[in-house]
Design an enzyme around this catalytic site. Structure first.
Site: not given
Ligand code: GLN
Length: 213
Positions: A57-59, A89, A118, A145-146, A191, A193
Site C-alpha cells: 500500500g503506502e507506507s 512492499c 523507498r 509496484i513502486r 507482491h 499476494e
C-alpha cells in the site's frame, strides 16, 4: 498477543493489518496457505494472533494511520516480542530499521535490521515484473509496484532473493536485495499476494508453525 492460539494442528490465526493497502489479496493468499486470516484495525484485534501480515500500500499513510488508531506501540511491541510478521512492499518499509527517501515523520515498527530505499527502482521501472530465484521456494514471478529495495542488511538478516542481473542489465537494480528474513520476520519488495502463487505465504505459514511448535 499470546501465541498460545488454539494449539498446533489448528489453522494459525493470522492478522492482516487492514488500515490501507491490498488487504483482501493477502486474506485470500493466507486462506489458500491454510491459515485463518483476521483483519486488524484495533488493538483488540491483536489478541490471540499467531502471526501478522503488513500489506502493500503506502507506507507513509499506513504509518500515520497506525498512530491515529493507537496501533503503533502495540504493533511494535508485538514485533519485538517475536510474533511472526510478513511485510510485502509498504509492509517491508514499515519493518525496516532505517528508511531512505521516506517522509521525515514516517515511523518504523522495527523487526528488520535493514536499510531500505523507498520507490527505489526509479521512474522508468516504477512497476515491473520479473522471475527471480527465491531461497527455499524456487523460481518466483515477482510483481514490483513502486517498490523499495534493501540497501543494507545486518548480519542476522538472511537474503532470500535479488533482482536478477540478466533482467536489469547494467542498471542499478541488478542484484538488488528484494526478499529477506530475520528470525520470525519475513519481507518482500514485491507482491506475491497479487500473482496467485501461494508459495511465499506458505513459507510464512511454515514460519508460524515453527514458532508455535
Ligand atoms: N511506494 C510505497 C511506499 O512507499 C510502497 C508501494 C507498494 O506497497 N506497492 O509505501
Amino acid at each position: 498477543m499470546s501465541r498460545g492460539g488454539p494449539g498446533r494442528g489448528a489453522a494459525p490465526r493470522v492478522g492482516v493489518l487492514a488500515l490501507q493497502g491490498d488487504v483482501r489479496e493477502h486474506d485470500r493468499a493466507l486462506r489458500a496457505a491454510g491459515a485463518d486470516p483476521v483483519p486488524v484495525r484495533r488493538v483488540e484485534d491483536l489478541a490471540g494472533l499467531d502471526g501478522l501480515v503488513l500489506p502493500g500500500g503506502e507506507s507513509t499513510a499506513i504509518s500515520r494511520l497506525l498512530t491515529v488508531f493507537d496501533l503503533f506501540e502495540p504493533l511494535s511491541q508485538a514485533v519485538s516480542s517475536g510474533l511472526p510478521v510478513y511485510g510485502s512492499c509498504a509492509g517491508m518499509i514499515l519493518l525496516a530499521g532505517e528508511v531512505l527517501d521516506g517522509r521525515p515523520d514516517q515511523r518504523s515498527l522495527g523487526g528488520l535490521d535493514v536499510t531500505v530505499r523507498r520507490n527505489a527502482f526509479g521512474r522508468q521501472v516504477d512497476s515491473f515484473e520479473t522471475d527471480l530465484a527465491f531461497e527455499g521456494v524456487g523460481s518466483v514471478h515477482a510483481v514490483f509496484i513502486r517498490a523499495p529495495w534493501v540497501e543494507r542488511a545486518g548480519e542476522s538478516v538472511q537474503v532470500l532473493a535479488r533482482v536478477p542481473a540478466t533482467d536489469a542489465g547494467a542498471s542499478p537494480a541488478a542484484g538488488r536485495v528484494v526478499a529477506v528474513r530475520q528470525g520470525p520476520v519475513l519481507a518482500t519488495s514485491f507482491h506475491p499476494e497479487l500473482t496467485g502463487d501461494g508459495r511465499v505465504h506458505a513459507l510464512f505459514v511454515d514460519m508460524i508453525q515453527e514458532a508455535r511448535g
